[in-house]
Design a protein around this motif. Structure first.
Motif, mmCIF file in Angstrom:
data_model
loop_
_atom_site.group_PDB
_atom_site.id
_atom_site.type_symbol
_atom_site.label_atom_id
_atom_site.label_comp_id
_atom_site.label_asym_id
_atom_site.label_seq_id
_atom_site.Cartn_x
_atom_site.Cartn_y
_atom_site.Cartn_z
ATOM 1 N N PRO A 1 5.775 7.707 -6.252
ATOM 2 C CA PRO A 1 4.652 7.947 -5.345
ATOM 3 C C PRO A 1 3.914 9.248 -5.689
ATOM 4 O O PRO A 1 4.535 10.215 -6.138
ATOM 5 C CB PRO A 1 5.320 8.071 -3.970
ATOM 6 N N GLU A 2 2.618 9.263 -5.481
ATOM 7 C CA GLU A 2 1.851 10.500 -5.675
ATOM 8 C C GLU A 2 2.387 11.632 -4.817
ATOM 9 O O GLU A 2 2.349 12.803 -5.205
ATOM 10 C CB GLU A 2 0.379 10.263 -5.313
ATOM 11 N N LEU A 3 2.900 11.297 -3.636
ATOM 12 C CA LEU A 3 3.377 12.312 -2.699
ATOM 13 C C LEU A 3 4.796 12.789 -3.004
ATOM 14 O O LEU A 3 5.324 13.660 -2.303
ATOM 15 C CB LEU A 3 3.312 11.776 -1.263
ATOM 16 N N ALA A 4 5.401 12.238 -4.040
ATOM 17 C CA ALA A 4 6.726 12.688 -4.481
ATOM 18 C C ALA A 4 6.803 12.596 -5.998
ATOM 19 O O ALA A 4 7.738 12.054 -6.572
ATOM 20 C CB ALA A 4 7.822 11.851 -3.842
ATOM 21 N N ALA A 5 5.776 13.161 -6.648
ATOM 22 C CA ALA A 5 5.626 13.008 -8.103
ATOM 23 C C ALA A 5 6.317 14.118 -8.883
ATOM 24 O O ALA A 5 5.796 14.605 -9.884
ATOM 25 C CB ALA A 5 4.141 12.941 -8.456
ATOM 26 N N ARG A 11 6.767 13.307 2.708
ATOM 27 C CA ARG A 11 5.474 12.811 3.186
ATOM 28 C C ARG A 11 5.262 11.345 2.809
ATOM 29 O O ARG A 11 4.513 10.635 3.472
ATOM 30 C CB ARG A 11 4.335 13.647 2.586
ATOM 31 N N THR A 12 5.903 10.890 1.748
ATOM 32 C CA THR A 12 5.648 9.530 1.273
ATOM 33 C C THR A 12 6.368 8.483 2.090
ATOM 34 O O THR A 12 7.465 8.714 2.632
ATOM 35 C CB THR A 12 6.040 9.372 -0.209
ATOM 36 N N VAL A 50 1.510 6.255 -7.886
ATOM 37 C CA VAL A 50 0.720 5.376 -7.025
ATOM 38 C C VAL A 50 0.617 5.997 -5.635
ATOM 39 O O VAL A 50 1.476 6.773 -5.224
ATOM 40 C CB VAL A 50 1.357 3.973 -6.921
ATOM 41 N N SER A 51 -0.435 5.629 -4.913
ATOM 42 C CA SER A 51 -0.647 6.159 -3.569
ATOM 43 C C SER A 51 0.135 5.347 -2.542
ATOM 44 O O SER A 51 0.537 4.207 -2.799
ATOM 45 C CB SER A 51 -2.130 6.126 -3.215
ATOM 46 N N ASP A 52 0.318 5.917 -1.367
ATOM 47 C CA ASP A 52 1.008 5.189 -0.305
ATOM 48 C C ASP A 52 0.219 3.958 0.133
ATOM 49 O O ASP A 52 0.801 2.926 0.479
ATOM 50 C CB ASP A 52 1.259 6.119 0.887
ATOM 51 N N VAL A 88 10.474 -9.944 -0.125
ATOM 52 C CA VAL A 88 10.414 -8.798 0.781
ATOM 53 C C VAL A 88 10.753 -7.538 -0.014
ATOM 54 O O VAL A 88 11.789 -7.481 -0.678
ATOM 55 C CB VAL A 88 11.406 -8.964 1.948
ATOM 56 N N ALA A 89 9.881 -6.538 0.063
ATOM 57 C CA ALA A 89 10.106 -5.278 -0.645
ATOM 58 C C ALA A 89 9.986 -4.115 0.315
ATOM 59 O O ALA A 89 9.077 -4.077 1.143
ATOM 60 C CB ALA A 89 9.101 -5.111 -1.785
ATOM 61 N N GLU A 90 10.890 -3.169 0.214
ATOM 62 C CA GLU A 90 10.715 -1.911 0.928
ATOM 63 C C GLU A 90 9.717 -1.079 0.117
ATOM 64 O O GLU A 90 9.433 -1.393 -1.054
ATOM 65 C CB GLU A 90 12.047 -1.189 1.079
ATOM 66 N N PRO A 91 9.159 -0.016 0.697
ATOM 67 C CA PRO A 91 8.143 0.750 -0.035
ATOM 68 C C PRO A 91 8.599 1.210 -1.420
ATOM 69 O O PRO A 91 7.848 1.103 -2.398
ATOM 70 C CB PRO A 91 7.870 1.935 0.893
ATOM 71 N N SER A 92 9.833 1.708 -1.512
ATOM 72 C CA SER A 92 10.322 2.198 -2.810
ATOM 73 C C SER A 92 10.392 1.079 -3.839
ATOM 74 O O SER A 92 10.190 1.310 -5.038
ATOM 75 C CB SER A 92 11.712 2.820 -2.635
ATOM 76 N N GLY A 93 10.680 -0.133 -3.377
ATOM 77 C CA GLY A 93 10.770 -1.260 -4.297
ATOM 78 C C GLY A 93 9.434 -1.801 -4.738
ATOM 79 O O GLY A 93 9.339 -2.509 -5.740
#
Length: 303
Positions: free
Chosen positions: A191-195, A216-217, A244-246, A263-268
């Motif tokens: 994620p951009e917020l954890a790059a 934040r992500t 990638v952005s949230d 079904v995917a969680e955000p990290s997936g």
């Protein structure tokens, strides 16, 4: 520093056979999805956790986890009949902590910055073996079986997209794919917020952002920093890291549900987000969907 080898990964594949699901490649448009969400614990983490417990044969285990590794270690500990304690950060989705408890482990909730400290103290006080979520060769070898299966099932693969958090999955997948097919591009996604991993590669050494930034992500499983061990792997075995952005992650979760019925969680979903954004080179592409343990309300919102 000794890195994991393809022989380590093949040995891990033998240990986890019959326990971890050999997940299929699911067609999604012009690409394929490797849905680790189909594992008994809903994420790829079962591979590394089970391989570690099977290798070490400890009398009891403890770990720190954002949720999925905790579930996996709890599952493995139950299989081997040993106690398990999982230290999770405040804010961990209830769907994950409930699942950890469901596999028979004790959950300890602490402030995010205290996770590793508390896990280390519990290991010393209770005589438990610490099995970290990614900073361990046996864990990385287990995760590498994902890459082994990708190459076996799609020998002419050209691009593999893999999520990057602490780097265990990316380290293992990169090791397996590059050993078998050096020409395949292995691209990490975060994620951009954890790059922090992208910044680490650019800097030439691990860079830690800290929980104030990474939390934040929406991708709660990718908020952890690389270790020296995982940095050594990904700096040699990944071709690049993209971010990638949230908002793109949310859109990818919906796309996976509608287009691949997964079904995917955000990290997936970060790998699918990278594919849809056009940030990666075209080719016969496999995206690793690392997990599907998503909060039901969040899933309802994105679809």
């Amino acid at each position: 520093m000794e890195l994991v080898t393809i022989d380590d990964i093949r040995a891990a594949a033998g240990r986890i056979k019959g326990v971890a699901v050999r997940t299929p490649l699911v067609r999604m448009g012009e690409a394929w999805v490797k849905p680790e969400s189909l594992q008994p614990v809903g994420a790829f983490k079962l591979r590394g956790a089970y391989n570690a417990v099977a290798s070490l044969r400890p009398g009891g285990v403890v770990t720190h986890s954002s949720g999925n590794h905790g579930q996996a270690l709890a599952f493995a500990a139950r299989e081997f009949g040993v106690p398990c304690v999982v230290v999770v950060p405040e804010g961990t989705p209830r769907v994950k902590t409930a699942a950890i408890e469901g596999w028979g482990a004790q959950v300890v909730v602490v402030p995010p910055e205290q996770r590793e400290i508390v896990a280390g103290k519990l290991a010393a006080e209770r005589g438990l073996t610490l099995v970290p979520p990614y900073d361990h060769r046996a864990v990385i070898a287990g995760q590498g079986t994902v890459g082994l299966e990708i190459v076996e099932d799609l020998p002419d693969v050209e691009v593999v997209l893999v999520p990057v958090g602490g780097g265990g999955l990316a380290s293992g997948v990169g090791t397996a794919v590059k050993a078998l097919r050096p020409d395949v591009r292995v691209i990490g996604v975060e994620p951009e917020l954890a790059a922090d991993a992208a910044e680490s590669l650019a800097a030439g050494h691990p860079v830690e952002w800290g929980t104030a930034r990474t939390f934040r992500t929406i991708a709660d499983g990718l908020r952890t920093a690389l270790s020296d061990l995982t940095f050594a792997h990904i700096s040699r075995r990944l071709d690049e890291i993209v971010t990638v952005s949230d908002d793109e992650i949310r859109a990818a979760m919906g796309h996976l549900a509608r287009s691949a019925r997964l079904v995917a969680e955000p990290s997936g979903a970060v790998t699918t987000a990278a594919l849809l954004s056009g940030r990666v080179a075209a080719g016969r592409t496999v995206v690793v969907l690392s997990g599907g343990n998503v909060d039901p309300e969040l899933f309802r919102q994105v679809i």
